[in-house]
Write a protein that holds these residues in place. Structure first.
Motif, mmCIF file in Angstrom:
data_model
loop_
_atom_site.group_PDB
_atom_site.id
_atom_site.type_symbol
_atom_site.label_atom_id
_atom_site.label_comp_id
_atom_site.label_asym_id
_atom_site.label_seq_id
_atom_site.Cartn_x
_atom_site.Cartn_y
_atom_site.Cartn_z
ATOM 1 N N THR A 68 -5.827 2.600 1.385
ATOM 2 C CA THR A 68 -5.402 1.238 1.049
ATOM 3 C C THR A 68 -3.884 1.183 1.062
ATOM 4 O O THR A 68 -3.217 2.150 0.676
ATOM 5 C CB THR A 68 -5.913 0.837 -0.350
ATOM 6 O OG1 THR A 68 -7.337 0.881 -0.369
ATOM 7 C CG2 THR A 68 -5.463 -0.568 -0.715
ATOM 8 N N VAL A 69 -3.345 0.052 1.492
ATOM 9 C CA VAL A 69 -1.903 -0.190 1.431
ATOM 10 C C VAL A 69 -1.658 -1.204 0.317
ATOM 11 O O VAL A 69 -2.149 -2.335 0.387
ATOM 12 C CB VAL A 69 -1.367 -0.713 2.770
ATOM 13 C CG1 VAL A 69 0.136 -0.971 2.683
ATOM 14 C CG2 VAL A 69 -1.672 0.271 3.899
ATOM 15 N N VAL A 70 -0.937 -0.795 -0.716
ATOM 16 C CA VAL A 70 -0.634 -1.686 -1.835
ATOM 17 C C VAL A 70 0.709 -2.360 -1.544
ATOM 18 O O VAL A 70 1.741 -1.704 -1.419
ATOM 19 C CB VAL A 70 -0.572 -0.921 -3.165
ATOM 20 C CG1 VAL A 70 -0.354 -1.891 -4.324
ATOM 21 C CG2 VAL A 70 -1.857 -0.117 -3.382
ATOM 22 N N ALA A 71 0.691 -3.674 -1.430
ATOM 23 C CA ALA A 71 1.876 -4.455 -1.081
ATOM 24 C C ALA A 71 2.804 -4.619 -2.280
ATOM 25 O O ALA A 71 2.415 -4.339 -3.425
ATOM 26 C CB ALA A 71 1.446 -5.822 -0.545
ATOM 27 N N PRO A 72 4.051 -5.083 -2.053
ATOM 28 C CA PRO A 72 5.003 -5.219 -3.163
ATOM 29 C C PRO A 72 4.541 -6.117 -4.298
ATOM 30 O O PRO A 72 4.999 -5.951 -5.436
ATOM 31 C CB PRO A 72 6.246 -5.801 -2.471
ATOM 32 C CG PRO A 72 6.155 -5.301 -1.074
ATOM 33 C CD PRO A 72 4.695 -5.307 -0.747
ATOM 34 N N ASP A 73 3.639 -7.067 -4.024
ATOM 35 C CA ASP A 73 3.140 -7.930 -5.100
ATOM 36 C C ASP A 73 1.919 -7.345 -5.795
ATOM 37 O O ASP A 73 1.324 -7.986 -6.666
ATOM 38 C CB ASP A 73 2.816 -9.323 -4.556
ATOM 39 C CG ASP A 73 1.713 -9.301 -3.497
ATOM 40 O OD1 ASP A 73 1.231 -8.194 -3.146
ATOM 41 O OD2 ASP A 73 1.339 -10.387 -3.011
ATOM 42 N N GLY A 74 1.524 -6.120 -5.435
ATOM 43 C CA GLY A 74 0.377 -5.468 -6.050
ATOM 44 C C GLY A 74 -0.941 -5.732 -5.368
ATOM 45 O O GLY A 74 -1.966 -5.153 -5.752
ATOM 46 N N SER A 75 -0.966 -6.580 -4.354
ATOM 47 C CA SER A 75 -2.206 -6.856 -3.631
ATOM 48 C C SER A 75 -2.507 -5.725 -2.647
ATOM 49 O O SER A 75 -1.612 -4.965 -2.251
ATOM 50 C CB SER A 75 -2.096 -8.186 -2.876
ATOM 51 O OG SER A 75 -1.072 -8.120 -1.893
ATOM 52 N N ASN A 76 -3.780 -5.624 -2.268
ATOM 53 C CA ASN A 76 -4.210 -4.574 -1.346
ATOM 54 C C ASN A 76 -4.382 -5.127 0.060
ATOM 55 O O ASN A 76 -4.873 -6.239 0.243
ATOM 56 C CB ASN A 76 -5.532 -3.972 -1.809
ATOM 57 C CG ASN A 76 -5.401 -3.214 -3.113
ATOM 58 O OD1 ASN A 76 -4.317 -2.759 -3.467
ATOM 59 N ND2 ASN A 76 -6.497 -3.066 -3.831
ATOM 60 N N GLN A 77 -3.992 -4.331 1.037
ATOM 61 C CA GLN A 77 -4.227 -4.694 2.420
ATOM 62 C C GLN A 77 -4.776 -3.483 3.158
ATOM 63 O O GLN A 77 -4.515 -2.337 2.791
ATOM 64 C CB GLN A 77 -2.940 -5.202 3.081
ATOM 65 C CG GLN A 77 -1.799 -4.204 3.115
ATOM 66 C CD GLN A 77 -0.493 -4.814 3.582
ATOM 67 O OE1 GLN A 77 -0.010 -5.793 3.009
ATOM 68 N NE2 GLN A 77 0.088 -4.251 4.644
#
Length: 271
Positions: A68-77
């Motif tokens: 998983t890639v965790v974005a700067p806002d904490g969301s997952n992509q």
């Protein structure tokens, strides 16, 4: 035949990922093509493997189903353009906005030993298959639940911290020093947490990359304090591999022992 070889490689990768690090020489890792970038949007390509030689894919690829890639806002992509070859897996991560991204692979499984008719048997696999794998009437059953987390970090523009927040499950790294602001010769401090609580007395191994070109691997053997904090002074610039394992904590499998592992790839910049 190619599919069978690929499946066998993935199975070996899972076995290496779940095995206790002290019992095997294979090291799992993810390395991004860059860790610090500029601009409003960018991409990085990540190599992922389980290898005998650190950061040199020479054994089996790492599985990508837990990435998983965790974005700067904490969301997952999700990782993009994933591909698995003979010795390594590769995927891209899109950095759609400035800030720090955490790229993480999590794996859970179980190992068991037991006796049937006086003969010792062993099994390793997904925890969901454990009950069916051990026959009724088996004696001296011992079960170990394994959790492994493999991470690396990438920052576009100014460093941020929302993606770095721990989940409270397993062995995790809580950065005190930002993982994309590490400089050779300067001490960095990280806190290890087990299920969200400081993990005291945990051994931490730190190994610089490029070992295939050195006679001395340059490994540092450290230990966390009572507050779970470890301090690392980097001897030089380059990519580093950090690994720790903690035992104990709450297992999800009744009666099982628990082993929680953590691995990170970190880039240290020149002073």
């Amino acid at each position: 035949m190619a599919d069978l070889r690929s499946a066998a490689g993935l199975a070996l990768g899972l076995a290496a990922l779940l095995a206790a690090p002290s019992a095997q020489a294979h090291r799992m890792w993810m390395t991004p093509s860059a860790t610090v970038l500029s601009g409003e949007e960018a991409w990085v390509t990540v190599d992922a493997a389980v290898s005998n030689t650190l950061f040199h894919p020479d054994h089996v690829p790492m599985r990508l189903d837990g990435v998983t890639v965790v974005a700067p806002d904490g969301s997952n992509q999700a990782p993009e353009n994933p591909s698995t070859g003979k010795y390594r897996s590769v995927f891209d991560a899109r950095l759609a906005r400035p800030g720090t991204y955490k790229i993480v692979s999590t794996t859970e499984g179980a190992m068991a030993s037991y006796k049937v008719g006086g003969e010792t048997k062993r099994w390793r696999g997904p925890a969901a298959e454990l009950k069916a794998a051990i026959p009724e009437g088996a004696a001296e059953v011992r079960i170990t639940e394994n959790q492994r987390r493999v991470e690396t970090f990438v920052t576009l523009g100014a460093p941020t911290t929302d993606a770095l927040k721990p989940t409270g499950r397993g062995l995790e790294l809580e950065p005190i020093s930002h993982p994309n602001d590490l400089v050779a010769g300067e001490p960095a401090r990280f806190r290890l947490l087990l299920d969200g609580k400081p993990a005291a007395g945990v051994e931490v191994d730190v190994v610089p990359g490029g070992a295939r070109y050195r006679t001395d691997p340059g490994e540092m053997n450290l230990k966390t304090g009572e507050d779970g904090v470890v301090e690392i002074t980097w001897p030089g610039p380059g990519m580093y591999w950090l690994e720790a394992t903690a035992r104990g904590g709450e297992a999800t499998i009744p009666g099982a022992e628990r082993s929680a592992g953590y691995v990170a790839t970190l880039e240290v910049l020149p002073d």
